[in-house]
Scaffold this motif. Structure first.
Motif, PDB file in Angstrom:
ATOM      1  N   GLN A   1       0.841  -1.182   0.000  1.00 42.80           N
ATOM      2  CA  GLN A   1       0.000   0.000   0.000  1.00 42.80           C
ATOM      3  C   GLN A   1       0.889   1.249   0.000  1.00 42.80           C
ATOM      4  N   VAL A   2       0.608   2.140  -0.913  1.00 43.23           N
ATOM      5  CA  VAL A   2       1.387   3.377  -1.003  1.00 43.23           C
ATOM      6  C   VAL A   2       0.933   4.325   0.097  1.00 43.23           C
ATOM      7  N   GLU A   3       1.902   4.934   0.740  1.00 43.94           N
ATOM      8  CA  GLU A   3       1.601   5.911   1.783  1.00 43.94           C
ATOM      9  C   GLU A   3       2.289   7.230   1.449  1.00 43.94           C
ATOM     10  N   LEU A   4       1.554   8.315   1.614  1.00 45.96           N
ATOM     11  CA  LEU A   4       2.096   9.654   1.392  1.00 45.96           C
ATOM     12  C   LEU A   4       2.057  10.393   2.729  1.00 45.96           C
ATOM     13  N   VAL A   5       3.172  10.983   3.103  1.00 46.76           N
ATOM     14  CA  VAL A   5       3.250  11.702   4.372  1.00 46.76           C
ATOM     15  C   VAL A   5       3.699  13.126   4.104  1.00 46.76           C
ATOM     16  N   CYS A  97      -1.212  16.062  -0.512  1.00 46.65           N
ATOM     17  CA  CYS A  97      -0.345  15.579  -1.585  1.00 46.65           C
ATOM     18  C   CYS A  97      -1.016  14.382  -2.261  1.00 46.65           C
ATOM     19  N   THR A  98      -0.869  14.270  -3.570  1.00 52.06           N
ATOM     20  CA  THR A  98      -1.409  13.122  -4.292  1.00 52.06           C
ATOM     21  C   THR A  98      -0.344  12.516  -5.196  1.00 52.06           C
ATOM     22  N   GLN A  99      -0.485  11.219  -5.393  1.00 51.50           N
ATOM     23  CA  GLN A  99       0.378  10.483  -6.321  1.00 51.50           C
ATOM     24  C   GLN A  99      -0.531   9.682  -7.239  1.00 51.50           C
ATOM     25  N   ARG A 100      -0.318   9.824  -8.545  1.00 49.75           N
ATOM     26  CA  ARG A 100      -1.132   9.099  -9.515  1.00 49.75           C
ATOM     27  C   ARG A 100      -0.224   8.266 -10.394  1.00 49.75           C
TER      28      ARG A 100
END
Length: 117
Positions: A1-5, A97-100
């Motif tokens: 699972q990708v996590e953004l902090v 923040c987002t990552q696509r």
């Protein structure tokens, strides 16, 4: 699972600066192929795009922040930044923040930015 902090939010006076950081827990290979974005949501308002940078390094900004904010990335650190200068009270919001990557978008938990007049 990708996590953004996200980090770097806080309280600043109008005219001041902050730099937000977003660290993505994924492989560097996936990070460099991702499109990264910064959104914000102020109380009582809809979430809006602030800035984004695609895998090719192209950037896009909301009209309200052009010339004041700058988005950049550090592939070696899996990190994207949002440098915010000349801050205004209307910039007060929670910044996300987002990552696509491959049609999947992940969101961070958000960091509060408060600009006092």
């Amino acid at each position: 699972q990708v996590e953004l902090v996200e980090s770097g939010g806080g309280l600043v006076q109008a005219g001041g600066s902050l730099r937000l950081s977003c660290v993505v827990s994924t492989s560097t290979m996936i990070f460099v192929m991702s499109d990264m974005g910064w959104y914000r949501q102020a109380p009582g308002k809809q979430r809006e795009l602030v800035a984004r940078i695609n895998s090719g390094g192209n950037t896009e900004y909301a009209d309200s922040v052009k010339g004041r904010f700058a988005v950049s990335g550090n592939n070696a650190k899996n990190t994207v930044y949002l440098q915010m200068n000349s801050l205004k009270p209307e910039d007060t919001a929670v910044y996300y923040c987002t990552q696509r990557f491959q049609s999947r978008t992940h969101w961070g938990q958000g960091t509060q930015v408060t600009v006092s007049s």
